[in-house]
Design an enzyme around this catalytic site. Structure first.
Site, PDB file in Angstrom:
ATOM      1  N   ALA A  75       0.807  -1.222   0.000  1.00 17.06           N
ATOM      2  CA  ALA A  75       0.000   0.000   0.000  1.00 17.06           C
ATOM      3  C   ALA A  75       0.839   1.271   0.000  1.00 17.06           C
ATOM      4  O   ALA A  75       0.366   2.311  -0.443  1.00 17.06           O
ATOM      5  CB  ALA A  75      -0.959   0.003   1.182  1.00 17.06           C
ATOM      6  N   THR A  76       2.055   1.204   0.456  1.00 18.24           N
ATOM      7  CA  THR A  76       2.909   2.395   0.374  1.00 18.24           C
ATOM      8  C   THR A  76       3.079   2.769  -1.094  1.00 18.24           C
ATOM      9  O   THR A  76       2.942   3.933  -1.479  1.00 18.24           O
ATOM     10  CB  THR A  76       4.276   2.131   1.039  1.00 18.24           C
ATOM     11  OG1 THR A  76       4.058   1.835   2.415  1.00 18.24           O
ATOM     12  CG2 THR A  76       5.194   3.344   0.919  1.00 18.24           C
ATOM     13  N   ASN A 107      -5.227   3.785  11.011  1.00 17.50           N
ATOM     14  CA  ASN A 107      -4.411   2.677  11.508  1.00 17.50           C
ATOM     15  C   ASN A 107      -4.038   2.808  12.982  1.00 17.50           C
ATOM     16  O   ASN A 107      -3.630   1.842  13.594  1.00 17.50           O
ATOM     17  CB  ASN A 107      -3.137   2.549  10.672  1.00 17.50           C
ATOM     18  CG  ASN A 107      -2.478   3.877  10.409  1.00 17.50           C
ATOM     19  OD1 ASN A 107      -3.052   4.764   9.760  1.00 17.50           O
ATOM     20  ND2 ASN A 107      -1.279   4.046  10.934  1.00 17.50           N
ATOM     21  N   GLN A 131      -6.734  -0.551   6.214  1.00 13.29           N
ATOM     22  CA  GLN A 131      -7.138  -1.044   7.535  1.00 13.29           C
ATOM     23  C   GLN A 131      -8.567  -1.581   7.550  1.00 13.29           C
ATOM     24  O   GLN A 131      -8.913  -2.372   8.423  1.00 13.29           O
ATOM     25  CB  GLN A 131      -6.976   0.060   8.575  1.00 13.29           C
ATOM     26  CG  GLN A 131      -5.523   0.406   8.879  1.00 13.29           C
ATOM     27  CD  GLN A 131      -4.776  -0.706   9.593  1.00 13.29           C
ATOM     28  OE1 GLN A 131      -5.356  -1.622  10.166  1.00 13.29           O
ATOM     29  NE2 GLN A 131      -3.456  -0.631   9.542  1.00 13.29           N
ATOM     30  N   SER A 145      -3.680  -3.556   0.790  1.00 14.82           N
ATOM     31  CA  SER A 145      -2.457  -4.282   1.136  1.00 14.82           C
ATOM     32  C   SER A 145      -2.819  -5.661   1.660  1.00 14.82           C
ATOM     33  O   SER A 145      -3.771  -5.799   2.438  1.00 14.82           O
ATOM     34  CB  SER A 145      -1.661  -3.510   2.189  1.00 14.82           C
ATOM     35  OG  SER A 145      -0.454  -4.181   2.459  1.00 14.82           O
ATOM     36  N   ALA A 146      -2.041  -6.677   1.273  1.00 14.88           N
ATOM     37  CA  ALA A 146      -2.370  -8.056   1.666  1.00 14.88           C
ATOM     38  C   ALA A 146      -2.016  -8.356   3.122  1.00 14.88           C
ATOM     39  O   ALA A 146      -2.742  -9.086   3.802  1.00 14.88           O
ATOM     40  CB  ALA A 146      -1.641  -9.043   0.746  1.00 14.88           C
ATOM     41  N   HIS A 147      -0.909  -7.774   3.605  1.00 23.59           N
ATOM     42  CA  HIS A 147      -0.404  -8.254   4.901  1.00 23.59           C
ATOM     43  C   HIS A 147      -1.169  -7.732   6.111  1.00 23.59           C
ATOM     44  O   HIS A 147      -0.902  -8.139   7.237  1.00 23.59           O
ATOM     45  CB  HIS A 147       1.094  -7.984   5.045  1.00 23.59           C
ATOM     46  CG  HIS A 147       1.477  -6.571   5.359  1.00 23.59           C
ATOM     47  ND1 HIS A 147       1.734  -6.156   6.637  1.00 23.59           N
ATOM     48  CD2 HIS A 147       1.685  -5.505   4.566  1.00 23.59           C
ATOM     49  CE1 HIS A 147       2.078  -4.872   6.609  1.00 23.59           C
ATOM     50  NE2 HIS A 147       2.056  -4.456   5.359  1.00 23.59           N
ATOM     51  N   THR A 161       8.066  -7.400 -13.025  1.00 24.67           N
ATOM     52  CA  THR A 161       7.575  -8.776 -12.972  1.00 24.67           C
ATOM     53  C   THR A 161       6.682  -8.956 -11.753  1.00 24.67           C
ATOM     54  O   THR A 161       7.048  -8.530 -10.658  1.00 24.67           O
ATOM     55  CB  THR A 161       8.770  -9.748 -12.896  1.00 24.67           C
ATOM     56  OG1 THR A 161       9.570  -9.531 -14.049  1.00 24.67           O
ATOM     57  CG2 THR A 161       8.321 -11.196 -12.834  1.00 24.67           C
ATOM     58  N   CYS A 201       4.798   2.918  12.672  1.00 20.17           N
ATOM     59  CA  CYS A 201       5.555   3.550  11.599  1.00 20.17           C
ATOM     60  C   CYS A 201       6.351   4.747  12.094  1.00 20.17           C
ATOM     61  O   CYS A 201       7.265   5.202  11.439  1.00 20.17           O
ATOM     62  CB  CYS A 201       4.618   3.979  10.480  1.00 20.17           C
ATOM     63  SG  CYS A 201       3.575   2.634   9.944  1.00 20.17           S
TER      64      CYS A 201
HETATM   65  C1  LIG Z   1       0.162  -0.453   6.675  1.00 22.34           C
HETATM   66  C2  LIG Z   1      -0.475   0.691   6.018  1.00 22.34           C
HETATM   67  C3  LIG Z   1       0.026   1.224   4.833  1.00 22.34           C
HETATM   68  C4  LIG Z   1       1.285   0.706   4.192  1.00 22.34           C
HETATM   69  O1  LIG Z   1       1.065  -0.554   3.640  1.00 22.34           O
HETATM   70  P1  LIG Z   1       2.303  -1.475   3.188  1.00 22.34           P
HETATM   71  O2  LIG Z   1       1.647  -2.543   2.395  1.00 22.34           O
HETATM   72  O3  LIG Z   1       2.899  -1.966   4.470  1.00 22.34           O
HETATM   73  O4  LIG Z   1       3.232  -0.634   2.407  1.00 22.34           O
HETATM   74  C5  LIG Z   1      -0.653   2.258   4.241  1.00 22.34           C
HETATM   75  N1  LIG Z   1      -1.765   2.767   4.792  1.00 22.34           N
HETATM   76  C6  LIG Z   1      -2.275   2.302   5.939  1.00 22.34           C
HETATM   77  C7  LIG Z   1      -3.508   2.905   6.507  1.00 22.34           C
HETATM   78  C8  LIG Z   1      -1.652   1.256   6.590  1.00 22.34           C
HETATM   79  O5  LIG Z   1      -2.146   0.806   7.738  1.00 22.34           O
END
Ligand SMILES: *Cc1c(COP(=O)(O)O)cnc(C)c1O
Length: 391
Positions: free
Chosen positions: A73-74, A153, A181, A201-203, A241, A327
């Site tokens: 997501a960054t 977050n 989130q 974001s997946a994680h 890729t 962060c």
């Molecule tokens: C964790 C987070 C991100 C960044 O996501 P990554 O996949 O770790 O780069 C961006 N926005 C929010 C609100 C987040 O919580």
């Protein structure tokens, strides 16, 4: 019960074993490059990538062709903010965002400000919410993008993206929302939010790290400039890729989220409330940061007057939580999110964020609550402030 206990799900989440199982073949026998068009190794990888695209799209009410894979997501936030601003620079150079966005939005905004763009940063209420009418008032003829996150977050507040989206649509301004989130935790729908761009974001939803996506609306089409050139993958928005196993994992995580959210969200909310009640019953001078009504089910952000958040966190080291945002934890600055909400520096320094998720149990919550009460009480007894406290 196994120690340590993980309660920091806004930082990251464990990969669900079912997600990992789905990913594994794509490291070994199905290792092809999804861009290889000349053999079955490539075709198999591409097929899996497209299946995952369908799953992620379905979770947010989008179509597969609107999903652009990224490294997280960054990158999605950077692509949305810089990509839109640079594409529309001739038309207008004004951007609107809020004081509580993730740094992945605020830092690209600051970079654009150094390039000559103008950025309006909207304040938030004491509850950590944004007034949609403030968004309306901030929009000017030269505004090209409004970026407001769906859920925060740090304090877990859920922002009124549907109202904001109605305003941006009416004004003809593109609307980006960082839904990292909220994804998989509460419903989010690109149509309901009238969103043009959405970061995912997946994680944060039981998928692997290092894979994300940007939703880019096709009707009416959101236009933006790719920020990584080289090969023209992902319709030119993002060359490179593809991370096939990661994408497969993201797709699997999205499918599970869709199936399990209706049962999972109330269960996690009940755990959160159990934790909140137990801590508040055992300690006085504890405040909840952020609205309790408009809040992610698993989030609890508390300030413990006369207790250093860092000290409390160290004292309860069997329970993994955050003080302030993970962060910004490299710096000793109090959380800029809490500060924007008008929380005093002292109370911001005394804050702890709990993030409950899929794998937490009642037993863990009870253990964590007992530990918090015990350690905070002990720290207060040792604190020079307590004796002179008037409250
Ligand atoms: C964790 C987070 C991100 C960044 O996501 P990554 O996949 O770790 O780069 C961006 N926005 C929010 C609100 C987040 O919580």
């Amino acid at each position: 019960m196994k120690l340590p206990i993980y309660m920091d799900c806004h930082s990251t989440t464990q990969v669900d074993p079912r997600v990992l199982e789905g990913m594994l073949p794509y490291f070994t026998e199905r290792f092809g490059n999804a861009a290889s068009k000349s053999h079955s190794f490539g075709w198999k990888a591409e097929e899996a990538v497209e299946e995952a695209r369908e799953e992620v799209a379905r979770l947010i009410g989008a179509t597969a062709r609107e999903i652009v894979w990224t490294s997280g997501a960054t990158e999605s936030d950077n692509l949305a903010v810089k990509g839109v601003a640079r594409f529309h620079a001739a038309k207008g150079r004004h951007l609107v965002t809020t004081a509580i966005e993730h740094k992945a939005v605020l830092d690209p905004m600051a970079a654009l400000a150094r390039e000559g763009f103008e950025v309006t940063v909207l304040p938030v209420s004491r509850e950590g919410l944004v007034d949609p009418e403030a968004v309306r008032a901030a929009i000017r003829p030269d505004t090209v993008l409004v970026s407001v996150m769906h859920a925060n977050n740090e304090v877990g507040t859920v922002l009124p993206v549907e109202e904001i989206g109605r305003i941006t649509r009416e004004k003809g301004v593109l609307f980006h929302t960082d839904a990292v989130q909220s994804l998989g935790r509460i419903p989010f729908d690109v149509e309901a939010a009238s969103a043009d761009l959405v970061s995912l974001s997946a994680h944060k939803m039981y998928g692997p790290k290092g894979v994300g996506a940007l939703y880019v609306r096709r009707r009416p089409r959101a236009r933006l400039l790719g920020q990584i050139d080289g090969g023209g993958h992902e319709r030119g928005y993002r060359s490179g890729t593809l991370n096939v196993p990661g994408i497969v994992g993201f797709g699997r995580a999205a499918a599970l989220a869709r199936e399990e959210m209706p049962a999972e969200a109330p269960r996690i909310l009940a755990l959160r409330e159990r934790l909140r009640r137990a801590i508040l019953a055992g300690l006085d001078r504890v405040t909840v940061n952020g609205s309790l009504e408009r809040r992610l089910p698993g989030n609890l952000n508390l300030s413990f007057a006369h207790v250093e958040g860092e000290a409390l966190m160290i004292a309860m080291r069997d329970v993994a939580v955050s003080s302030g945002s993970a962060c910004t934890s490299a710096s000793l600055e109090p959380s800029y999110v809490l500060r924007a909400m008008g929380v005093s520096d002292e109370l911001a320094h005394s804050s702890i964020r709990f993030g409950l998720g899929r794998f937490n149990t009642e037993e863990e919550v009870d253990h964590a609550a007992r530990l918090v009460v015990e350690k905070a009480t002990k720290l207060r007894e040792m604190s020079p402030h307590t004796a002179t406290s008037t409250q």
